[in-house]
Design a protein around this motif. Structure first.
Motif, PDB file in Angstrom:
ATOM      1  N   ILE A 162       0.821  -1.195  -0.040  1.00  0.00           N
ATOM      2  CA  ILE A 162      -0.155  -0.092  -0.017  1.00  0.00           C
ATOM      3  C   ILE A 162       0.823   1.240   0.189  1.00  0.00           C
ATOM      4  O   ILE A 162       1.313   1.718   0.998  1.00  0.00           O
ATOM      5  CB  ILE A 162      -1.055   0.002   1.144  1.00  0.00           C
ATOM      6  CG1 ILE A 162      -1.713  -1.264   1.575  1.00  0.00           C
ATOM      7  CG2 ILE A 162      -1.713   1.084   1.184  1.00  0.00           C
ATOM      8  CD1 ILE A 162      -2.637  -1.347   2.588  1.00  0.00           C
ATOM      9  N   SER A 164       0.893   4.575   0.074  1.00  0.00           N
ATOM     10  CA  SER A 164       0.063   5.637   0.163  1.00  0.00           C
ATOM     11  C   SER A 164       0.153   6.342   1.758  1.00  0.00           C
ATOM     12  O   SER A 164       0.421   5.537   2.730  1.00  0.00           O
ATOM     13  CB  SER A 164      -1.654   5.124   0.348  1.00  0.00           C
ATOM     14  OG  SER A 164      -2.502   6.188   0.659  1.00  0.00           O
ATOM     15  N   LEU A 167      -2.087   5.368   4.621  1.00  0.00           N
ATOM     16  CA  LEU A 167      -1.812   4.171   5.585  1.00  0.00           C
ATOM     17  C   LEU A 167      -1.233   4.367   6.903  1.00  0.00           C
ATOM     18  O   LEU A 167      -0.176   5.032   7.153  1.00  0.00           O
ATOM     19  CB  LEU A 167      -1.002   3.012   4.881  1.00  0.00           C
ATOM     20  CG  LEU A 167      -0.538   1.826   5.714  1.00  0.00           C
ATOM     21  CD1 LEU A 167      -1.587   1.016   5.905  1.00  0.00           C
ATOM     22  CD2 LEU A 167       0.485   0.924   4.942  1.00  0.00           C
ATOM     23  N   LEU A 187      -6.418   2.439   6.732  1.00  0.00           N
ATOM     24  CA  LEU A 187      -6.449   3.537   5.945  1.00  0.00           C
ATOM     25  C   LEU A 187      -7.022   4.660   6.572  1.00  0.00           C
ATOM     26  O   LEU A 187      -8.428   4.366   6.622  1.00  0.00           O
ATOM     27  CB  LEU A 187      -6.655   3.306   4.444  1.00  0.00           C
ATOM     28  CG  LEU A 187      -5.844   2.307   3.608  1.00  0.00           C
ATOM     29  CD1 LEU A 187      -6.477   2.142   2.218  1.00  0.00           C
ATOM     30  CD2 LEU A 187      -4.719   3.177   3.203  1.00  0.00           C
ATOM     31  N   SER A 242      -2.734  -6.677   2.670  1.00  0.00           N
ATOM     32  CA  SER A 242      -2.671  -5.259   2.251  1.00  0.00           C
ATOM     33  C   SER A 242      -3.914  -4.826   1.404  1.00  0.00           C
ATOM     34  O   SER A 242      -4.393  -3.893   1.519  1.00  0.00           O
ATOM     35  CB  SER A 242      -1.691  -5.169   1.043  1.00  0.00           C
ATOM     36  OG  SER A 242      -0.355  -5.075   1.949  1.00  0.00           O
ATOM     37  N   TYR A 243      -4.498  -6.172   0.664  1.00  0.00           N
ATOM     38  CA  TYR A 243      -5.693  -5.794  -0.100  1.00  0.00           C
ATOM     39  C   TYR A 243      -6.972  -5.616   0.666  1.00  0.00           C
ATOM     40  O   TYR A 243      -7.787  -4.789   0.636  1.00  0.00           O
ATOM     41  CB  TYR A 243      -5.916  -7.128  -0.966  1.00  0.00           C
ATOM     42  CG  TYR A 243      -7.201  -7.100  -1.834  1.00  0.00           C
ATOM     43  CD1 TYR A 243      -7.393  -6.231  -2.841  1.00  0.00           C
ATOM     44  CD2 TYR A 243      -8.254  -7.887  -1.413  1.00  0.00           C
ATOM     45  CE1 TYR A 243      -8.512  -6.454  -3.551  1.00  0.00           C
ATOM     46  CE2 TYR A 243      -9.568  -8.203  -2.159  1.00  0.00           C
ATOM     47  CZ  TYR A 243      -9.613  -7.323  -3.008  1.00  0.00           C
ATOM     48  OH  TYR A 243     -10.614  -7.141  -4.029  1.00  0.00           O
ATOM     49  N   SER A 246      -6.773  -2.090   2.151  1.00  0.00           N
ATOM     50  CA  SER A 246      -7.129  -1.143   1.261  1.00  0.00           C
ATOM     51  C   SER A 246      -8.831  -1.273   0.812  1.00  0.00           C
ATOM     52  O   SER A 246      -9.459  -0.244   0.357  1.00  0.00           O
ATOM     53  CB  SER A 246      -6.601  -1.708  -0.207  1.00  0.00           C
ATOM     54  OG  SER A 246      -6.943  -2.931  -0.735  1.00  0.00           O
TER      55      SER A 246
END
Length: 501
Positions: A162, A164, A167, A187, A242-243, A246
């Motif tokens: 991720i 981003s 995070l 997130l 991680s998925y 997200s």
């Protein structure tokens, strides 16, 4: 286990002289030789540096701490230590409890005699193994790497998954006797704030001596500890972790644990595999539906055989009834005893294969199943028809991507077989109704466990039962009430919403 954390007395032991401090530490460590306590004379000052030798990276201590500390020609105080020593994360401590916890977590302490506080730096030695393939969640397609026991490595893998600045990896310390570092991952622009607060509260309010592993942590913080169903998802795959983050879920990483925790989840989350994402959508949907059918077969196939053969001969077609009669002609046991015997045999072979070395375990499982099954039929202890059904049920349970859910499915067969053998199909229906009622009452981090079936949500049901094409996966899971529902094409989706309104 969720009690308010007791606040320790914030009574400072400083200022003190170096010999008194040494005696206090030696008393706390019961005169253990692992504690390295050294007094240095520097510019008319006395400094004490102490730590546990095997927990510390001694090269960093020598090069980054002691060398600039002793080579300097100035006098030191705590402010200068924190500002001029070329190390980050320096902090101050006052109480003996803070010092003891810091020492055991790999910190080096520096005390300047007669100062009111003590300074520490985290210089922990990192012992970690190389990255390897996942063992319990093996994949054909997609990334093969798995989490390790190093929290720093696991955080790095999560960051790579991720990229981003949204995070968040929030640090939490759990454990009174043996503190362990956890990281709460989410997130901040997507995850539901109630889910974040609930998970944080359950972690912070834990009052335990130690947390051995993420599996133990799950048992302490899950919604219903008496349920056989897992309410949090435990994964060793960084891409799945991680998925899920997200998609708006909350995750937890635990020091010295090779798995991550994901919540909230639903029953159907255990039928999803990250491999579905790397296949074409229609193939991924086929395998997802196949796993659901396999779960039903694994739970009900053997109990249905026992119920029908014991009480309901009339519903069996005549050609099949003749075949069943011939296969059971030499079996002296009732169907319930026969089925329980074979199921226990399958579980014994599976457990033995899992405990033996890999190559030996595989050979023993195959050879043991063939030899024992053939011998049982020839000895008249069981019928060949039941061996086929029990084997099919066992294979169906192994299709679950989650090891915990596969184990749950296998255990559920035993009470179902007993109900089918005692009460027939009525007993099986009673067991199914009890199971559904239990699942309706279950929650995961306060969210319904059977969502999106109950409460019903058609948009989420499509994403649960099928792996939709990517251009149709605009929204995240609506039932979780996330801050940001849209994954991509946000402007287009919002314009369409404005037009519809």
């Amino acid at each position: 286990m969720r009690k308010a954390r007791k606040k320790s007395n914030d009574n400072s032991i400083f200022p003190t002289n170096l010999e008194d401090l040494k005696r206090q530490l030696q008393t706390k460590f019961d005169h253990n030789s692992d504690l390295n306590y050294t007094i240095y004379q520097h510019q008319n000052q006395q400094l004490a540096v102490f730590y546990v030798t095997y927990l510390i990276d001694t090269n960093k201590v020598e090069a980054s701490l002691l060398k600039p500390l002793l080579d300097s020609k100035q006098s030191w105080d705590n402010t200068k230590l924190l500002n001029q020593i070329p190390l980050s994360s320096g902090k101050k401590a006052k109480t003996m409890d803070d010092i003891l916890k810091g020492i055991l977590m790999g910190e080096v302490f520096i005390y300047i005699e007669n100062e009111k506080e003590i300074v520490s730096y985290p210089l922990k030695k990192e012992e970690k193994r190389d990255l390897s393939k996942a063992e319990t969640e093996s994949l054909v397609l997609g990334p093969q790497v798995a989490f390790t026991e190093s929290l720093a490595t696991n955080m790095n893998l999560t960051r790579k998954g991720i990229l981003s600045n949204d995070l968040v990896l929030e640090k939490i310390i759990v454990g009174e006797q043996s503190p362990k570092e956890l990281r709460l991952a989410y997130l901040k622009s997507v995850a539901n704030q109630d889910d974040i607060n609930t998970m944080r509260q359950r972690l912070v309010e834990l009052e335990v001596d130690e947390i051995e592993d993420s599996s133990v942590l799950i048992q302490l913080i899950e919604d219903s500890s008496s349920s056989i169903f897992p309410q949090f998802y435990e994964t060793e795959l960084p891409d799945r972790f991680s998925y899920s983050i997200s998609k708006g879920r909350v995750g937890v990483l635990v020091e010295n644990s090779p798995t991550g925790i994901i919540a909230p989840i639903t029953l159907f989350s255990f039928l999803e595999s990250t491999e579905d994402l790397y296949m074409r959508w229609n193939i991924g949907s086929f395998f997802r539906i196949l796993r659901f059918i396999a779960m039903v077969i694994s739970v009900l196939l053997t109990p249905m055989y026992v119920a029908v053969v014991t009480y309901h001969y009339e519903i069996i077609p005549m050609p099949l009834l003749i075949t069943l009669g011939q296969s059971r002609a030499n079996v002296p046991f009732p169907p319930i005893f026969e089925a329980m015997l074979l199921e226990l045999l399958i579980e014994l072979l599976r457990e033995a294969g899992a405990r033996l070395p890999t190559k030996v375990g595989q050979t023993m499982g195959i050879v043991g199943g063939v030899v024992v099954g053939t011998a049982a039929v020839q000895a008249g202890l069981t019928s060949n028809t039941l061996i086929i059904l029990v084997t099919l049920s066992a294979l169906a349970s192994f299709t679950a991507p989650s090891y915990l859910m596969g184990t749950t499915i296998r255990v559920l067969r035993f009470p179902m077989i007993i109900l089918g053998g005692v009460l027939g199909l009525i007993g099986i229906m009673f067991g199914i109704c009890f199971l559904i009622i239990h699942l309706l009452k279950l929650t995961s981090l306060g969210r319904p466990y059977l969502s999106p079936v109950y409460p019903f949500n058609w948009q989420d049901l499509n994403k649960t039962l099928f792996r939709l094409p990517y251009n149709m996966q605009t929204k995240r899971f609506v039932s979780f009430r996330l801050r940001d529902l849209y994954r991509f094409d946000k402007d287009k989706a919002r314009k369409k919403k404005d037009i519809d309104e």
